[in-house]
Scaffold this motif. Structure first.
Motif, short mmCIF file in Angstrom:
data_model
loop_
_atom_site.label_atom_id
_atom_site.label_comp_id
_atom_site.label_asym_id
_atom_site.label_seq_id
_atom_site.Cartn_x
_atom_site.Cartn_y
_atom_site.Cartn_z
N TYR A 1 -12.10 -33.99 -18.75
CA TYR A 1 -10.82 -34.21 -18.47
C TYR A 1 -10.18 -34.91 -19.81
CZ TYR A 1 -10.68 -32.43 -13.89
OH TYR A 1 -10.69 -31.69 -12.58
N THR A 2 -8.99 -34.86 -20.25
CA THR A 2 -8.68 -35.62 -21.50
C THR A 2 -8.02 -37.04 -20.96
OG1 THR A 2 -6.27 -34.74 -21.13
CG2 THR A 2 -7.78 -33.40 -22.48
N LYS A 3 -7.61 -37.66 -21.91
CA LYS A 3 -7.24 -39.06 -21.47
C LYS A 3 -5.83 -38.95 -20.60
CE LYS A 3 -4.67 -39.82 -25.61
NZ LYS A 3 -4.49 -40.65 -26.89
N ASN A 4 -5.22 -37.97 -20.80
CA ASN A 4 -3.86 -37.83 -19.93
C ASN A 4 -4.15 -37.13 -18.66
OD1 ASN A 4 -2.29 -38.43 -22.11
ND2 ASN A 4 -2.59 -36.44 -23.12
N GLY A 5 -5.29 -37.04 -18.42
CA GLY A 5 -5.71 -36.38 -16.87
C GLY A 5 -5.70 -34.86 -16.37
N ILE A 6 -5.65 -34.21 -17.66
CA ILE A 6 -5.73 -32.86 -17.35
C ILE A 6 -6.93 -32.29 -17.98
CG2 ILE A 6 -3.07 -32.70 -17.74
CD1 ILE A 6 -3.51 -31.45 -20.22
N HIS A 7 -7.38 -31.23 -17.35
CA HIS A 7 -8.80 -30.42 -17.50
C HIS A 7 -8.49 -30.11 -19.29
CE1 HIS A 7 -12.15 -27.97 -17.39
NE2 HIS A 7 -12.44 -28.50 -16.25
#
Length: 629
Positions: A231-237
């Motif tokens: 997951y990225t720092k933005n919370g998406i896969h």
């Protein structure tokens, strides 16, 4: 001396402390993280505005909200943390009730003799004399051997304690090594009982150790690593982020449609993890049904998909910002508004109101503000509302939807009166929310000024956190509580591109006071003077029709000229050391003011002749000088 032999922990003297240390190292950070997560969860479920309206799927929405709330608290992780604390408390109680072995106790002469640390030599001798009369071997009569041995051991300890306080050599050993007998042997122990290692329990220990090192530890490390990398720092896969980036990179961003964005959203990896058997076309149908406010057979599944969509859309917006295309950014924000209100993108702002006739509202072309200029009968006819109670509900909802009024926007260099070439500035936005049906007075000119002080010069963005945080929005169809925020866009209208990273406003005054938000610009100002025109936009993530736009002018003024300071340092004399060094470097020097011997002689002769003249004549030099002047 140290004892090289290893001993086993037969009496559980060491392993409880070892176990307690390991449990603490794991439980303390895990508990802290779980507590922060729980507090954040409670904030997300703050009370929202209620008006009595219940959508068609109200029961399913509330059921999903309650289930989602419980799942954030009663999780497997939290259960393991609670079990770990129970074990830790049991180990601590075991340590508390267990007696400390004699060889592990700290030698304290004051405690052994039962005297305070402030006791004098006389008090120490008196106390020892009294104890000797009681515990001396010659005074012990008619005692069994075990008791006699204990009493004799106590007498030996008391003697050592007395000597460590009175005898010089013994006291030196005590102060240097902590024991009157000098350095004590060091034991190397294994924090396990002997039977568990060398007898029948050894295969069990080897198996447990192999499982811990070969299976459990690698699994924990792999889970943590994969979790941070998936997951990225933005919370998406990461797969979702890659698909979105590739789609934008290969598309004409000016012509991206809402339908293509919804299909891109439906292809997210999060949905496949949540429901492995679902395909992107089915997800697409569920999302369209939600935006149309249509109930489906599996309403809970639809709500679960929509719940993930809010986070994915935020990540999609961050990726789109990297392309600096204003049209794409605006469409994604409009799609976010649509998901918040369960409406098709770019719908009429009147459709956010409940209990209205959609066709009549669209044909009216009215805005939320204009509703409060009409009487009740006109409103009922305009919105297709039959009863007065329903009209009150619609008006109540309309009065809670804000629109932003940008009062002023300008560029500012902290501590400076103007913006100069190549300076580091920030964008200052003065704004306030305006609610339908509410008329605000003109703002105070003082509130629109930006006054510098020590705090704002050192930390210009500190003013962004002064206003209170906004509460969750009224969105009866959305399965999660969403906090409103406004995305700040700084747009170059000529190129139709954003020129600064996106930032969000999450705090503002809702009582009519002027709020201030600053955006730190990442690049220095242009190196040429002149005027540059931009657009400042505040785009809502929650409400339709709550956006604002205002032109802003960047005026680059020439920097003030610095007056040149004359150099008072004269050239060194040629006969000095500094002058010699200057000549070697090719610098300038001046002639020496120190005269030759002949010059001294001539000066002395002139002085002597002048003195003789003064003695032969009787002339008042002061009067002569005054006459000359």
């Amino acid at each position: 001396m140290s004892d090289s032999r290893y001993s086993y922990d037969e009496n559980a003297e060491v392993w409880p402390y070892f176990a307690m240390t390991l449990l603490s190292l794991v439980l303390v950070p895990s508990t802290w993280k779980a507590t922060i997560r729980a507090i954040q969860s409670e904030k997300d479920y703050s009370p929202k505005f209620e008006n009595g309206y219940r959508p068609e799927n109200y029961d399913e929405v509330e059921k999903f909200r309650v289930k989602n709330r419980k799942s954030k608290i009663f999780t497997k992780t939290n259960a393991l943390i609670a079990l770990g604390w129970i074990i830790l408390i049991m180990v601590a109680y075991f340590i508390y009730v267990q007696e400390t072995p004699e060889d592990l106790k700290r030698f304290d002469p004051y405690e052994i003799l039962g005297i305070p640390y402030s006791a004098t030599d006389r008090e120490i001798k008196s106390r020892y004399r009294k104890l000797s009369l009681k515990f001396h071997p010659d005074k012990i009569r008619n005692l069994v051997n075990t008791t006699r041995e204990v009493m004799e051991a106590q007498f030996v300890e008391m003697t050592k304690a007395y000597k460590s306080l009175t005898d010089e050599d013994t006291r030196k050993n005590y102060l240097e090594y902590g024991h009157p007998d000098g350095p004590q042997p060091m034991k190397h122990g294994i924090a396990l009982p002997k039977w568990l290692v060398e007898e029948k329990g050894s295969p069990l220990v080897i198996l447990g150790y192999g499982f811990l090192v070969g299976v459990a530890l690698p699994f924990v490390v792999w889970s943590w690593w994969s979790g941070t990398k998936q997951y990225t720092k933005n919370g998406i896969h990461t797969i979702t982020a890659t698909n979105i980036f590739e789609k934008f990179a290969k598309s004409n961003l000016d012509n991206v449609t809402f339908d293509s964005l919804i299909r891109l959203l439906a292809n997210s990896q999060e949905y496949k993890i949540l429901f492995p058997k679902i395909d992107k076309d089915t997800v697409y149908d569920y999302l369209l049904a939600y935006l149309s406010r249509e109930k489906v057979e599996d309403e809970i599944k639809k709500l679960a998909l929509v719940c993930r969509s809010v986070t994915i859309l935020e990540g999609m917006l961050d990726i789109a910002a990297a392309f600096k295309n204003v049209a794409l950014v605006r469409k994604i924000i409009s799609l976010t508004q649509a998901f918040a209100q369960a409406l098709p993108p770019e719908s009429s702002e009147l459709l956010q109101l409940p209990i209205i006739d959609k066709e009549r509202a669209i044909r009216s072309g009215c805005t939320l503000k204009s509703l409060f200029s009409l009487n009740a009968k006109e409103l009922q006819n305009l919105l297709g509302i039959s009863s007065g109670e329903d009209l009150k509900v619609a008006r109540a909802v309309a009065s809670q939807i804000p629109s932003i009024e940008i009062l002023d926007a300008f560029f500012k260099v902290p501590g400076e009166a103007s913006v100069t070439p190549n300076s580091i500035a920030h964008l200052v936005i003065k704004f306030r929310p305006v609610y339908a049906g509410c008329t605000l007075p003109p703002p105070d000119p003082k509130d629109l000024e930006e006054v510098d002080n020590d705090v704002t010069i050192k930390k210009p963005l500190s003013t962004n956190d002064i206003a209170p945080q906004l509460q969750p929005i009224y969105a009866p169809y959305l399965p999660v509580y969403l906090r409103p925020k406004w995305t700040v866009l700084l747009v170059n209208p000529r190129e139709n591109k954003t020129i600064e990273h996106l930032s969000t406003v999450t705090r503002m005054y809702t009582d009519g006071k002027v709020s201030t938000y600053k955006v730190q610009l990442s690049a220095p100002m242009p190196d040429q003077t002149g005027q540059y025109r931009f657009l400042v936009e505040l785009k809502s993530n929650a409400y339709i029709g709550a956006d604002a736009v205002r032109p802003v002018v960047l005026n680059i003024e020439p920097a003030a000229k610095v007056e040149e300071i004359e150099d008072d340092i004269s050239d060194p004399e040629e006969d000095s050391i500094a002058g010699a060094m200057a000549q070697l470097r090719g610098g300038k020097t001046k002639k020496s003011t120190v005269g030759s011997p002949a010059e001294y002689d001539s000066e002395e002769e002139e002085e002597s002749s002048s003195e003789e003249e003064d003695s032969d004549t009787d002339i008042n030099t002061d009067t002569e000088d005054e006459g000359q002047t």
